[in-house]
Design a protein around this motif. Structure first.
Motif, PDB file in Angstrom:
ATOM      1  N   VAL A   1       0.846  -1.193   0.000  1.00  0.00           N
ATOM      2  CA  VAL A   1       0.000   0.000   0.000  1.00  0.00           C
ATOM      3  C   VAL A   1       0.884   1.247   0.000  1.00  0.00           C
ATOM      4  N   LEU A   2       1.964   1.217   0.754  1.00  0.00           N
ATOM      5  CA  LEU A   2       2.844   2.383   0.841  1.00  0.00           C
ATOM      6  C   LEU A   2       3.513   2.716  -0.489  1.00  0.00           C
ATOM      7  N   ALA A   3       3.853   1.713  -1.273  1.00  0.00           N
ATOM      8  CA  ALA A   3       4.527   1.965  -2.553  1.00  0.00           C
ATOM      9  C   ALA A   3       3.680   2.843  -3.478  1.00  0.00           C
ATOM     10  N   PRO A   4       2.405   2.515  -3.746  1.00  0.00           N
ATOM     11  CA  PRO A   4       1.620   3.406  -4.606  1.00  0.00           C
ATOM     12  C   PRO A   4       1.309   4.758  -3.955  1.00  0.00           C
ATOM     13  N   VAL A   5       1.236   4.803  -2.632  1.00  0.00           N
ATOM     14  CA  VAL A   5       1.034   6.089  -1.953  1.00  0.00           C
ATOM     15  C   VAL A   5       2.222   6.998  -2.233  1.00  0.00           C
TER      16      VAL A   5
ATOM     17  N   VAL B   1      -4.735   4.692   4.357  1.00  0.00           N
ATOM     18  CA  VAL B   1      -3.917   5.903   4.247  1.00  0.00           C
ATOM     19  C   VAL B   1      -4.724   7.026   3.611  1.00  0.00           C
ATOM     20  N   PHE B   2      -4.542   8.231   4.142  1.00  0.00           N
ATOM     21  CA  PHE B   2      -5.015   9.459   3.502  1.00  0.00           C
ATOM     22  C   PHE B   2      -3.774  10.206   3.035  1.00  0.00           C
TER      23      PHE B   2
ATOM     24  N   LEU C   1      -9.552  10.806  -4.927  1.00  0.00           N
ATOM     25  CA  LEU C   1      -9.315   9.585  -5.691  1.00  0.00           C
ATOM     26  C   LEU C   1      -9.280   8.432  -4.695  1.00  0.00           C
ATOM     27  N   ASP C   2     -10.196   7.492  -4.840  1.00  0.00           N
ATOM     28  CA  ASP C   2     -10.309   6.372  -3.910  1.00  0.00           C
ATOM     29  C   ASP C   2      -9.704   5.123  -4.539  1.00  0.00           C
ATOM     30  N   TYR C   3      -8.654   4.618  -3.911  1.00  0.00           N
ATOM     31  CA  TYR C   3      -7.974   3.408  -4.352  1.00  0.00           C
ATOM     32  C   TYR C   3      -8.200   2.253  -3.372  1.00  0.00           C
ATOM     33  N   ILE C   4      -9.257   2.308  -2.600  1.00  0.00           N
ATOM     34  CA  ILE C   4      -9.637   1.335  -1.576  1.00  0.00           C
ATOM     35  C   ILE C   4      -8.656   1.353  -0.400  1.00  0.00           C
ATOM     36  N   ASP C   5      -7.394   0.947  -0.618  1.00  0.00           N
ATOM     37  CA  ASP C   5      -6.409   0.900   0.470  1.00  0.00           C
ATOM     38  C   ASP C   5      -5.916   2.285   0.872  1.00  0.00           C
ATOM     39  N   PHE C   6      -6.035   3.240  -0.031  1.00  0.00           N
ATOM     40  CA  PHE C   6      -5.633   4.614   0.260  1.00  0.00           C
ATOM     41  C   PHE C   6      -6.518   5.567  -0.524  1.00  0.00           C
ATOM     42  N   VAL C   7      -6.616   6.788   0.000  1.00  0.00           N
ATOM     43  CA  VAL C   7      -7.430   7.829  -0.617  1.00  0.00           C
ATOM     44  C   VAL C   7      -6.545   9.057  -0.809  1.00  0.00           C
ATOM     45  N   VAL C   8      -6.572   9.604  -2.019  1.00  0.00           N
ATOM     46  CA  VAL C   8      -5.815  10.807  -2.340  1.00  0.00           C
ATOM     47  C   VAL C   8      -6.779  11.987  -2.324  1.00  0.00           C
ATOM     48  N   HIS C   9      -6.451  13.000  -1.527  1.00  0.00           N
ATOM     49  CA  HIS C   9      -7.222  14.238  -1.461  1.00  0.00           C
ATOM     50  C   HIS C   9      -6.354  15.344  -2.063  1.00  0.00           C
TER      51      HIS C   9
END
Length: 133
Positions: free
Chosen positions: A7-11, A40-41, A84-92
């Motif tokens: 999850v951290l890699a794409p974040v 993650v946010f 942008l919601d990627y399930i495991d993380f959300v980009v605001h």
């Protein structure tokens, strides 16, 4: 931190993409202990609507290249606060005014901040030691 490396890699890819498109005050929080819906946010700011759109497009492009596609994209009509919601993380990606008004950092201040290790110039506006700015 309880966030998995996958999850951290794409974040971190998303954070670097935001920085590459002149996003500023980029921070990520591990919200996995407080929320069951995501881990993650990632939050980034932009000074105007056009820049919000450019950051969102840049993040989406880099993550698609990495094999990740958002399941939901909200707020892109006004480009004031795009999610942008990627399930495991959300980009605001927020316009500076929305970032100040809604102050997500204050809401999630008890959550651990995730080091993003961004490749930034020393005077890059994306660099911020204080996530509350």
């Amino acid at each position: 931190m309880t966030v998995a490396d996958d999850v951290l890699a794409p974040v971190r890819i998303a954070a670097q993409a935001a920085a590459d498109k002149q996003g500023h005050k980029i921070v990520a929080f591990d919200v996995s202990e407080q929320l069951a819906i995501t881990d993650v946010f990632l939050i980034a700011s932009a000074g105007n609507e056009r820049q919000v759109g450019a950051i969102v497009d840049g993040v989406e492009e880099k993550l698609i290249a990495a094999g990740r596609k958002p399941v939901r994209r909200e707020g892109d009509r006004e480009n004031r606060w795009v999610l942008l919601d990627y399930i495991d993380f959300v980009v605001h990606v927020q316009h500076t005014e929305e970032r100040s008004l809604y102050n997500l950092e204050r809401l999630w201040k008890d959550c651990p901040q995730i080091p993003l290790d961004l490749d930034l110039a020393p005077d890059d506006p994306a660099r911020s030691d204080d996530p509350a700015l």
